[in-house]
Scaffold this motif. Sequence first.
Motif, PDB file in Angstrom:
ATOM      1  N   CYS A  59     -10.284  18.183 -13.400  1.00 11.05           N
ATOM      2  CA  CYS A  59     -10.886  19.502 -13.323  1.00 11.05           C
ATOM      3  C   CYS A  59     -12.376  19.484 -13.041  1.00 11.05           C
ATOM      4  CB  CYS A  59     -10.637  20.288 -14.613  1.00 11.05           C
ATOM      5  SG  CYS A  59      -8.960  20.890 -14.676  1.00 11.05           S
ATOM      6  N   SER A  60     -12.938  18.329 -12.771  1.00  7.45           N
ATOM      7  CA  SER A  60     -14.372  18.334 -12.515  1.00  7.45           C
ATOM      8  C   SER A  60     -14.792  17.173 -11.632  1.00  7.45           C
ATOM      9  CB  SER A  60     -15.148  18.287 -13.841  1.00  7.45           C
ATOM     10  OG  SER A  60     -14.823  17.104 -14.517  1.00  7.45           O
ATOM     11  N   LYS A  62     -17.911  14.312 -11.080  1.00  9.89           N
ATOM     12  CA  LYS A  62     -18.948  13.691 -11.887  1.00  9.89           C
ATOM     13  C   LYS A  62     -19.670  12.643 -11.054  1.00  9.89           C
ATOM     14  CE  LYS A  62     -17.966  11.521 -15.881  1.00  9.89           C
ATOM     15  NZ  LYS A  62     -17.271  11.428 -17.167  1.00  9.89           N
ATOM     16  N   GLY A  74     -22.218  16.895 -13.313  1.00  8.26           N
ATOM     17  CA  GLY A  74     -20.879  17.095 -13.838  1.00  8.26           C
ATOM     18  C   GLY A  74     -20.544  18.557 -13.661  1.00  8.26           C
ATOM     19  N   LEU A  75     -19.791  18.847 -12.655  1.00  3.63           N
ATOM     20  CA  LEU A  75     -19.504  20.262 -12.458  1.00  3.63           C
ATOM     21  C   LEU A  75     -18.005  20.480 -12.439  1.00  3.63           C
ATOM     22  CD1 LEU A  75     -20.156  21.386  -8.799  1.00  3.63           C
ATOM     23  CD2 LEU A  75     -20.176  19.026  -9.455  1.00  3.63           C
ATOM     24  N   PRO A  76     -17.564  21.518 -13.123  1.00  7.40           N
ATOM     25  CA  PRO A  76     -16.136  21.827 -13.087  1.00  7.40           C
ATOM     26  C   PRO A  76     -15.735  22.259 -11.687  1.00  7.40           C
ATOM     27  CG  PRO A  76     -17.359  23.536 -14.229  1.00  7.40           C
ATOM     28  CD  PRO A  76     -18.311  22.426 -13.983  1.00  7.40           C
ATOM     29  N   LEU A  77     -14.561  21.870 -11.261  1.00 10.00           N
ATOM     30  CA  LEU A  77     -14.114  22.213  -9.909  1.00 10.00           C
ATOM     31  C   LEU A  77     -14.077  23.715  -9.678  1.00 10.00           C
ATOM     32  CD1 LEU A  77     -11.189  19.764  -9.131  1.00 10.00           C
ATOM     33  CD2 LEU A  77     -13.473  19.777  -8.184  1.00 10.00           C
ATOM     34  N   SER A  79     -16.089  25.886 -10.429  1.00  7.28           N
ATOM     35  CA  SER A  79     -17.348  26.540 -10.086  1.00  7.28           C
ATOM     36  C   SER A  79     -17.816  26.171  -8.683  1.00  7.28           C
ATOM     37  CB  SER A  79     -18.424  26.190 -11.107  1.00  7.28           C
ATOM     38  OG  SER A  79     -18.766  24.840 -10.980  1.00  7.28           O
ATOM     39  N   GLU A  99     -22.481  24.784  -5.533  1.00 10.50           N
ATOM     40  CA  GLU A  99     -22.017  25.232  -6.832  1.00 10.50           C
ATOM     41  C   GLU A  99     -22.363  26.694  -7.015  1.00 10.50           C
ATOM     42  OE1 GLU A  99     -23.719  22.914  -9.892  1.00 10.50           O
ATOM     43  OE2 GLU A  99     -22.622  23.934 -11.476  1.00 10.50           O
ATOM     44  N   TRP A 125      -9.535  20.801  -5.257  1.00 14.37           N
ATOM     45  CA  TRP A 125     -10.138  22.108  -5.521  1.00 14.37           C
ATOM     46  C   TRP A 125      -9.140  23.215  -5.232  1.00 14.37           C
ATOM     47  CZ3 TRP A 125     -12.918  25.320  -1.559  1.00 14.37           C
ATOM     48  CH2 TRP A 125     -13.535  26.419  -2.147  1.00 14.37           C
TER      49      TRP A 125
ATOM     50  N   LEU B 297     -10.727  23.777 -18.966  1.00 13.71           N
ATOM     51  CA  LEU B 297     -11.661  22.996 -18.165  1.00 13.71           C
ATOM     52  C   LEU B 297     -11.941  21.622 -18.758  1.00 13.71           C
ATOM     53  CD1 LEU B 297     -14.218  25.775 -17.290  1.00 13.71           C
ATOM     54  CD2 LEU B 297     -12.492  24.770 -15.813  1.00 13.71           C
TER      55      LEU B 297
END
Lengths: 447, 298
Positions: A59-60, A62, A74-77, A79, A99, A125, B297
């Motif tokens: 889900c992200s 990194k 580190g961003l969640p997918l 967003s 993002e 994604w 999440l």
Amino acid sequence: MPLVVVLLRACPEQTLWPWCGTVDPGQMSGDVCIYSWPCSYYLDLEKRWVPGKLSLLPCSLKFTTDRAGEVLVGLPLSSIVEIRKEASHFIFSAITVLEKGHLKHWFGSLRPSRNAVFNIIEHFWRELLLSPPGAAAEVTPSPTTRGQELTGLMASSQRRLEDTAKVLHHQGEQLDSVMKDLEKMDSDLDVADRLLTELESPSWWPFSSKLWKTPVEVKPRESTSMAGSEPFGKEGVVAKIPAIISQRTEFHVKPGRLTILVSGLEIHDSSSLLLHRFEREDLDDIKVHSPYEISIRQRFIGRPDVAYRVISAKMPEVIPLLEVQFNKKIELLQEASVLRSTGASSSTERSWSFWHAAPRLRGCTTQRELPAGGQEGGQLQLQRDQPLLSERETQELTQILTKLKGLALDTETELERQDEALGGITAAVDRATLTVDKHNRRMKRLT
Amino acid sequence: MDNAGKEREAVQLMAEAEKRVKASHSFLRGLFGGNTRIEEACEMYTRAANMFKMAKNWSAAGNAFCQAAKLHMQLQSKHDSATSFVDAGNAYKKADPQEAINCLNAAIDIYTDMGRFTIAAKHHITIAEIYETELVDIEKAIAHYEQSADYYKGEESNSSANKCLLKVAAYAAQLEQYQKAIEIYEQVGANTMDNPLLKYSAKDYFFKAALCHFIVDELNAKLALEKYEEMFPAFTDSRECKLLKKLLEAHEEQNSEAYTEAVKEFDSISRLDQWLTTMLLRIKKSIQGDGEGDGDLK
């Protein structure tokens, strides 16, 4: 595609894509790391690239640096707004991830290949949206039916055609504006022609240049309207209307008469005295201020222009005539442009060849008679139990085909129109080139 | 490599051009002929710029073009000046985006002054693209796209104006300025639905407008959908409309599986682009928001 994902989720340790680098075993402990690639990340503040590892979690995304091992990104997918293939400094291929809140992350020098990484990230994604929620990802992907395949094909060709139509429309608009500009140019050239004639006659010659010079040649294009002059009597009076006439200033308005002749325009005062006669070739421009008001102007070198403003209640009837006679010189100002709209409808004849072809096409789908050749016979036997096209799919296909047909017809009409416009443009350009050449020669003689 | 030689030659030319300009200043007071010197200098700057281009020294090329443009301005030849500014902008684009924008803006000022709005609009788009890709300042990119759309509209080239407006709408939606996006999509949709060629794509615009409504509020989306169907009957038959109806239903029941299923079916026939993916994800999140919250999440 979904099949691959299922496999991946089931056994993440296996390198299904051996060309895509290896799975980092260190990451396995906490989150399940789906993939990681060696790459470098651009630090915006320090303006430099740091080497490290980009890892994709379910889900992200990194990014960890090689040296310190700290997590920089580190961003969640969910967003992610946009993923793009770009090039930094136009040379180095990179992937950019936009993002939410418009932070852009640059990942460069991706090791296996940029396209592979891009495809995988984008896939995950999208899968976030398309896969059912929760951990139950093990759905047997239903095989796509023939109907679905067909619909997909049709839908994509429809989209293509829609795009084509958009581009075609844009092109048509451009051609129109080219034509308009050319017309303007043509009328300017007419003015230049007249001015040159005036310059060519010696300055001491007091009379109109006409007596001196050979008469201005009549353009072949105008001969059509000239030919229609017989019905209008000896002088060729086309129309005569009472009008209010003012010269230059608006204070000296007086009643009078505007006469439209085949050879030009005449303005008389109330006692039928000729105030001015505009020859057809000499007139420079007619401005239509409103449906009831026009101004007529003729330029002279070294003398003030002769300009009249004419107001008449009968003007709306006359303006179309003026438009026919002086089509290049007439200019509709804003309020008057309503008049234009009446003549806007273009030719709508269509060729009927499509109509003949279309029903056959439609028949193909509604009768469910897909080309069942000898080779496909065995396959068809297997699928006998489920119909090739369900009712719903047939309907959808019919609908898309109908739309496609309409689009094709409209495209054809537009193409024909553009073809015609192009012909007009070619002619106008040729004419303009000739005139400019002629003017150049005359100007050389003058200097 | 020949490039080093070219660059040296270009530097020499620049120096010489500068000399000419200075000479023209001292001469200008007494004698004529200053202008021809400036003209010569102008030409030299342009040649130097082209050589810098060959040597791939973009910022030097941009600078040389800029100088040429300024001299053209002195000579009162606006058109040449504007062209040089555009050349400068194109050269700078590869090295210094901010400077490129300045140059293009200078060119735009000249063009609008001359009444050449179509060209000005084109350069506004170039600027917007620089903001979009290089500087990632979407707000400014939007402003330039809007300006360009205004100019195009003034010149009656509606399809170009629409293209710019659609860009604005897409970005506005990404920035969560849904109201703006909705207005534009509705306007463009209404404009295109009467055109014989464009009416086939009108459904796309209404679909996008409805999606934006959906993110804000479900009820609004329903009302909007009804309105669109009334305005544009062909919309009812489209797959986009059917998808919307399914999504609305799923949302009402807070059934995220049905939602996903509907999206998946649509995607299997025509692939969703990134914009749609983003928007559909945002809606999906609002379904999940009730049930699982952010735990999803990890």
